[in-house]
Design a protein around this motif. Structure first.
Motif, short mmCIF file in Angstrom:
data_model
loop_
_atom_site.label_atom_id
_atom_site.label_comp_id
_atom_site.label_asym_id
_atom_site.label_seq_id
_atom_site.Cartn_x
_atom_site.Cartn_y
_atom_site.Cartn_z
N GLU A 76 -11.38 -30.38 1.90
CA GLU A 76 -12.73 -30.23 1.59
C GLU A 76 -13.62 -31.30 2.47
OE1 GLU A 76 -15.88 -30.92 -2.18
OE2 GLU A 76 -14.07 -31.79 -2.13
N ASP A 77 -13.23 -32.54 2.80
CA ASP A 77 -13.74 -33.19 4.00
C ASP A 77 -13.85 -32.82 5.19
OD1 ASP A 77 -14.34 -35.37 1.74
OD2 ASP A 77 -12.57 -36.74 2.35
N LEU A 78 -12.65 -32.34 5.65
CA LEU A 78 -12.62 -31.77 7.13
C LEU A 78 -13.72 -30.55 7.18
CD1 LEU A 78 -8.87 -31.66 7.57
CD2 LEU A 78 -10.47 -32.81 9.12
N LEU A 79 -13.57 -29.78 6.18
CA LEU A 79 -14.48 -28.25 6.35
C LEU A 79 -15.88 -28.71 6.14
CD1 LEU A 79 -12.04 -26.01 4.49
CD2 LEU A 79 -12.49 -26.20 7.00
N THR A 80 -16.31 -29.70 5.27
CA THR A 80 -17.50 -30.02 4.96
C THR A 80 -18.27 -30.63 6.40
OG1 THR A 80 -17.44 -30.32 2.74
CG2 THR A 80 -19.16 -31.41 3.78
N ASN A 81 -17.38 -31.53 7.05
CA ASN A 81 -17.88 -32.08 8.09
C ASN A 81 -17.94 -30.98 9.61
OD1 ASN A 81 -17.77 -34.69 7.18
ND2 ASN A 81 -15.78 -35.24 7.61
N GLU A 82 -17.36 -30.00 9.31
CA GLU A 82 -17.43 -29.02 10.23
C GLU A 82 -18.69 -27.91 10.06
OE1 GLU A 82 -15.57 -28.50 13.24
OE2 GLU A 82 -14.91 -30.49 12.62
N GLY A 83 -19.28 -28.23 8.88
CA GLY A 83 -20.67 -27.43 8.50
C GLY A 83 -20.51 -26.44 7.53
N TYR A 84 -19.09 -26.26 6.96
CA TYR A 84 -19.02 -25.06 6.01
C TYR A 84 -19.22 -25.74 4.70
CZ TYR A 84 -16.35 -23.22 9.73
OH TYR A 84 -15.94 -22.50 11.10
N GLN A 85 -19.71 -24.69 3.54
CA GLN A 85 -19.83 -25.21 2.23
C GLN A 85 -18.43 -25.01 1.71
OE1 GLN A 85 -23.05 -23.30 0.34
NE2 GLN A 85 -22.10 -23.69 -1.60
N VAL A 86 -17.87 -26.13 0.74
CA VAL A 86 -16.79 -25.91 0.34
C VAL A 86 -16.52 -25.98 -1.06
CG1 VAL A 86 -14.19 -27.02 0.36
CG2 VAL A 86 -15.84 -26.86 2.36
N THR A 87 -15.78 -24.94 -1.75
CA THR A 87 -15.61 -24.65 -3.24
C THR A 87 -14.25 -25.08 -3.52
OG1 THR A 87 -17.49 -23.51 -3.57
CG2 THR A 87 -15.83 -23.66 -5.32
N THR A 88 -13.79 -25.93 -4.37
CA THR A 88 -12.33 -26.07 -4.67
C THR A 88 -11.78 -25.69 -6.20
OG1 THR A 88 -12.55 -28.48 -5.33
CG2 THR A 88 -12.35 -28.19 -2.98
N GLY A 89 -10.47 -25.41 -5.99
CA GLY A 89 -9.76 -25.09 -7.37
C GLY A 89 -8.43 -25.63 -7.23
N LYS A 90 -7.82 -25.94 -8.41
CA LYS A 90 -6.61 -26.48 -8.52
C LYS A 90 -5.46 -25.46 -9.03
CE LYS A 90 -7.88 -29.09 -12.44
NZ LYS A 90 -9.27 -29.63 -12.51
N THR A 91 -5.82 -24.39 -9.61
CA THR A 91 -4.85 -23.55 -9.89
C THR A 91 -5.32 -22.05 -9.65
OG1 THR A 91 -6.14 -22.81 -12.03
CG2 THR A 91 -4.58 -24.72 -12.47
N GLY A 92 -4.15 -21.05 -9.71
CA GLY A 92 -4.62 -19.81 -9.31
C GLY A 92 -5.26 -19.01 -10.11
N LYS A 93 -5.36 -19.51 -11.48
CA LYS A 93 -6.51 -18.69 -12.33
C LYS A 93 -7.79 -19.13 -12.16
CE LYS A 93 -8.10 -17.28 -16.69
NZ LYS A 93 -9.35 -17.19 -16.35
N GLU A 94 -7.80 -20.46 -11.77
CA GLU A 94 -9.33 -21.22 -11.27
C GLU A 94 -9.66 -20.24 -9.85
OE1 GLU A 94 -11.32 -25.23 -10.60
OE2 GLU A 94 -9.30 -25.48 -10.96
N ALA A 95 -8.82 -20.09 -8.97
CA ALA A 95 -8.98 -19.42 -7.79
C ALA A 95 -9.67 -17.97 -8.05
CB ALA A 95 -7.75 -19.60 -6.95
N TRP A 96 -8.79 -17.39 -9.01
CA TRP A 96 -9.43 -15.84 -9.26
C TRP A 96 -10.55 -15.82 -9.97
CZ3 TRP A 96 -8.86 -11.71 -7.09
CH2 TRP A 96 -9.10 -10.47 -7.60
N ASP A 97 -10.98 -16.75 -10.73
CA ASP A 97 -12.18 -16.83 -11.61
C ASP A 97 -13.48 -17.19 -10.44
OD1 ASP A 97 -11.01 -16.34 -14.10
OD2 ASP A 97 -11.20 -18.51 -14.56
N LEU A 98 -13.15 -18.08 -9.54
CA LEU A 98 -14.14 -18.28 -8.63
C LEU A 98 -14.35 -17.03 -7.61
CD1 LEU A 98 -13.03 -22.03 -7.90
CD2 LEU A 98 -15.34 -21.14 -8.72
N ILE A 99 -13.08 -16.49 -7.18
CA ILE A 99 -13.29 -15.35 -6.37
C ILE A 99 -14.11 -14.12 -7.02
CG2 ILE A 99 -12.13 -13.30 -5.23
CD1 ILE A 99 -9.65 -15.40 -4.80
N CYS A 100 -13.93 -14.15 -8.37
CA CYS A 100 -14.69 -13.07 -9.09
C CYS A 100 -16.04 -13.32 -9.21
CB CYS A 100 -13.89 -12.74 -10.48
SG CYS A 100 -12.39 -11.77 -10.46
N SER A 101 -16.30 -14.48 -9.39
CA SER A 101 -17.93 -14.96 -9.58
C SER A 101 -18.70 -15.43 -8.43
CB SER A 101 -17.97 -16.09 -10.52
OG SER A 101 -17.50 -17.31 -10.17
N HIS A 102 -18.18 -15.49 -7.28
CA HIS A 102 -18.79 -16.02 -5.79
C HIS A 102 -18.48 -15.20 -4.67
CE1 HIS A 102 -18.76 -19.63 -8.41
NE2 HIS A 102 -19.51 -20.20 -7.56
#
Length: 119
Positions: free
Chosen positions: A19-45
């Motif tokens: 998150e720190d590296l990519l934010t410093n490169e100018g990207y917007q970063v969203t994080t998750g800690k589980t596969g379920k959370e990843a899938w929910d984020l992929i479906c909603s963003h």
């Protein structure tokens, strides 16, 4: 407009580092800690790229890739894993997987892959 990257890893230190590296490169970063959370984020963003740990709780990287394939999602993925030599080749050949990086990974290699994929 800055590109949004999804970073999903069950290790808090890796999530924070990426998150720190990519934010410093100018990207917007969203994080998750589980596969379920990843899938929910992929479906909603809408993300330009996902960086996924292969071994995640609840849904692993292979299951997320299969769901992307079923939905015909065109989300590029970088897989990260502590055991890249153990990854099934059919998972690596999925059209969503643009790169596979072993842990520990070189930060410059990761940033180079991100830039290449998002150009």
């Amino acid at each position: 407009m800055e590109k949004e990257i999804l970073v999903v890893d069950d290790q808090p230190g890796i999530r924070l580092l990426l998150e720190d590296l990519l934010t410093n490169e100018g990207y917007q970063v969203t994080t998750g800690k589980t596969g379920k959370e990843a899938w929910d984020l992929i479906c909603s963003h809408t993300f330009a790229l996902a960086i996924l740990d292969y071994k995640l709780p609840f849904l692993d990287g292979a299951e997320i890739l299969e769901k992307l394939k079923q939905r015909e999602e065109d989300l590029p993925v970088i897989l990260i894993s502590g055991m890249t030599e153990m990854l099934p080749q059919e998972v690596i050949r999925q059209h969503h997987v643009k790169a596979v990086l072993g842990k520990p990974f070189n930060i410059n290699d990761l940033l180079g892959q991100v830039q290449t994929i998002l150009e």
